[in-house]
Design a protein around this motif. Sequence first.
Motif, PDB file in Angstrom:
ATOM      1  N   ILE A  33       0.838  -1.200   0.000  1.00 38.77           N
ATOM      2  CA  ILE A  33       0.000   0.000   0.000  1.00 38.77           C
ATOM      3  C   ILE A  33       0.874   1.253   0.000  1.00 38.77           C
ATOM      4  O   ILE A  33       0.654   2.187  -0.781  1.00 38.77           O
ATOM      5  CB  ILE A  33      -0.948  -0.005   1.210  1.00 38.77           C
ATOM      6  N   ARG A  34       1.883   1.277   0.875  1.00 43.59           N
ATOM      7  CA  ARG A  34       2.759   2.455   0.966  1.00 43.59           C
ATOM      8  C   ARG A  34       3.476   2.724  -0.351  1.00 43.59           C
ATOM      9  O   ARG A  34       3.664   3.876  -0.749  1.00 43.59           O
ATOM     10  CB  ARG A  34       3.798   2.283   2.083  1.00 43.59           C
ATOM     11  N   LYS A  35       3.915   1.657  -1.021  1.00 40.71           N
ATOM     12  CA  LYS A  35       4.714   1.798  -2.232  1.00 40.71           C
ATOM     13  C   LYS A  35       3.888   1.685  -3.513  1.00 40.71           C
ATOM     14  O   LYS A  35       4.450   1.731  -4.617  1.00 40.71           O
ATOM     15  CB  LYS A  35       5.844   0.761  -2.230  1.00 40.71           C
ATOM     16  N   GLN A  45      -0.959   5.348  -7.069  1.00 43.88           N
ATOM     17  CA  GLN A  45      -0.060   6.371  -7.614  1.00 43.88           C
ATOM     18  C   GLN A  45      -0.838   7.605  -8.070  1.00 43.88           C
ATOM     19  O   GLN A  45      -0.265   8.685  -8.230  1.00 43.88           O
ATOM     20  CB  GLN A  45       0.734   5.789  -8.784  1.00 43.88           C
ATOM     21  N   VAL A  46      -2.139   7.443  -8.275  1.00 41.69           N
ATOM     22  CA  VAL A  46      -2.995   8.582  -8.645  1.00 41.69           C
ATOM     23  C   VAL A  46      -3.412   9.286  -7.351  1.00 41.69           C
ATOM     24  O   VAL A  46      -4.074   8.680  -6.501  1.00 41.69           O
ATOM     25  CB  VAL A  46      -4.238   8.099  -9.414  1.00 41.69           C
ATOM     26  N   PRO A  47      -3.015  10.547  -7.153  1.00 42.56           N
ATOM     27  CA  PRO A  47      -3.244  11.238  -5.885  1.00 42.56           C
ATOM     28  C   PRO A  47      -4.688  11.201  -5.391  1.00 42.56           C
ATOM     29  O   PRO A  47      -4.944  10.970  -4.211  1.00 42.56           O
ATOM     30  CB  PRO A  47      -2.791  12.674  -6.172  1.00 42.56           C
ATOM     31  N   GLU A  48      -5.647  11.435  -6.296  1.00 41.12           N
ATOM     32  CA  GLU A  48      -7.050  11.472  -5.875  1.00 41.12           C
ATOM     33  C   GLU A  48      -7.502  10.103  -5.362  1.00 41.12           C
ATOM     34  O   GLU A  48      -8.208  10.005  -4.344  1.00 41.12           O
ATOM     35  CB  GLU A  48      -7.943  11.917  -7.030  1.00 41.12           C
ATOM     36  N   PHE A  55      -8.681   6.340  -0.877  1.00 39.48           N
ATOM     37  CA  PHE A  55      -8.389   5.026  -0.302  1.00 39.48           C
ATOM     38  C   PHE A  55      -7.967   5.161   1.154  1.00 39.48           C
ATOM     39  O   PHE A  55      -8.485   4.470   2.038  1.00 39.48           O
ATOM     40  CB  PHE A  55      -7.287   4.359  -1.123  1.00 39.48           C
ATOM     41  N   HIS A  56      -7.022   6.040   1.428  1.00 41.89           N
ATOM     42  CA  HIS A  56      -6.506   6.183   2.791  1.00 41.89           C
ATOM     43  C   HIS A  56      -7.549   6.784   3.735  1.00 41.89           C
ATOM     44  O   HIS A  56      -7.616   6.401   4.912  1.00 41.89           O
ATOM     45  CB  HIS A  56      -5.225   7.014   2.789  1.00 41.89           C
ATOM     46  N   THR A  57      -8.342   7.698   3.230  1.00 45.05           N
ATOM     47  CA  THR A  57      -9.399   8.277   4.072  1.00 45.05           C
ATOM     48  C   THR A  57     -10.379   7.195   4.507  1.00 45.05           C
ATOM     49  O   THR A  57     -10.751   7.109   5.680  1.00 45.05           O
ATOM     50  CB  THR A  57     -10.144   9.387   3.302  1.00 45.05           C
ATOM     51  N   GLU A  58     -10.792   6.358   3.564  1.00 42.22           N
ATOM     52  CA  GLU A  58     -11.750   5.300   3.892  1.00 42.22           C
ATOM     53  C   GLU A  58     -11.117   4.219   4.753  1.00 42.22           C
ATOM     54  O   GLU A  58     -11.757   3.687   5.669  1.00 42.22           O
ATOM     55  CB  GLU A  58     -12.319   4.702   2.607  1.00 42.22           C
ATOM     56  N   LEU A  59      -9.843   3.873   4.481  1.00 41.77           N
ATOM     57  CA  LEU A  59      -9.172   2.854   5.288  1.00 41.77           C
ATOM     58  C   LEU A  59      -8.988   3.341   6.720  1.00 41.77           C
ATOM     59  O   LEU A  59      -9.210   2.580   7.676  1.00 41.77           O
ATOM     60  CB  LEU A  59      -7.816   2.499   4.675  1.00 41.77           C
ATOM     61  N   ASN A  60      -8.614   4.593   6.887  1.00 44.27           N
ATOM     62  CA  ASN A  60      -8.469   5.150   8.234  1.00 44.27           C
ATOM     63  C   ASN A  60      -9.791   5.096   8.990  1.00 44.27           C
ATOM     64  O   ASN A  60      -9.840   4.727  10.166  1.00 44.27           O
ATOM     65  CB  ASN A  60      -7.971   6.591   8.166  1.00 44.27           C
TER      66      ASN A  60
END
Length: 228
Positions: free
Chosen positions: A65-67, A76-79, A84-89
């Motif tokens: 995920i990090r890489k 790799q696409v910022p949006e 993804f990270h907002t929902e995973l958090n």
Amino acid sequence: MPLMVFLDEAGDHSLDPVDKDFPVFVLVFVLCEAEEYTDRLIPAFTRFKVRHIGHDGVILHSRDIRKALGAFAFLQVPEKREMFHTELNQLMIEARFQLIAIAIEKRRYGGDRRNPYELALEFGMQRLKTYLQKTSQRAVTLLAESRGKNEDDALRLAFLQLLKDGSLAPIEFDLKFVSKKLNVLGHQIADLCAYPISRHVIDRRKSHRAYEIVRTKFLDLPSFKIFP
């Protein structure tokens, strides 16, 4: 209610040499009630995987995920990465599980040269025993992710030696190994917790968003130990 306990780690347990960029070994115990795990966590994480990847066969692995590797190349696409990270958090915040974590700072680890995995296992199981006694549970199975025959045999031997000395009585502990290929969610949650804990230990002056979420999951007893 039966308790499920999953083990996973961050970092390697080698002491010679010590990786200067990642000089810590962290062992995480994820504790979750069986009904919570089957009825809520698995469906919630499955929906998350399908929503972002299109299927639930992918393993949520912190490094990938990090890489943005493999199935996570879309990050790799910022949006897409931000969503993804907002929902995973948010998923991790809402998930009802608890943690025990043991961190071995290998650069400071001197006189007692036991294998860091074995030492972390002992510290973690002692804390798990305390929790089980407080909740009047008499038996538990630890589910460890298989790391290969030699590594599994070494861990099994260390586990049996801990049972043999009697310090974990009267709790009945069992240890089982599960292949990573089986896509066990409990191990993925443990992996997602282990890396932020290790980054916190390496640099406690820096704020880590993921760690701030993870730290809310620690048991209400001394359940996060940094050694030495």
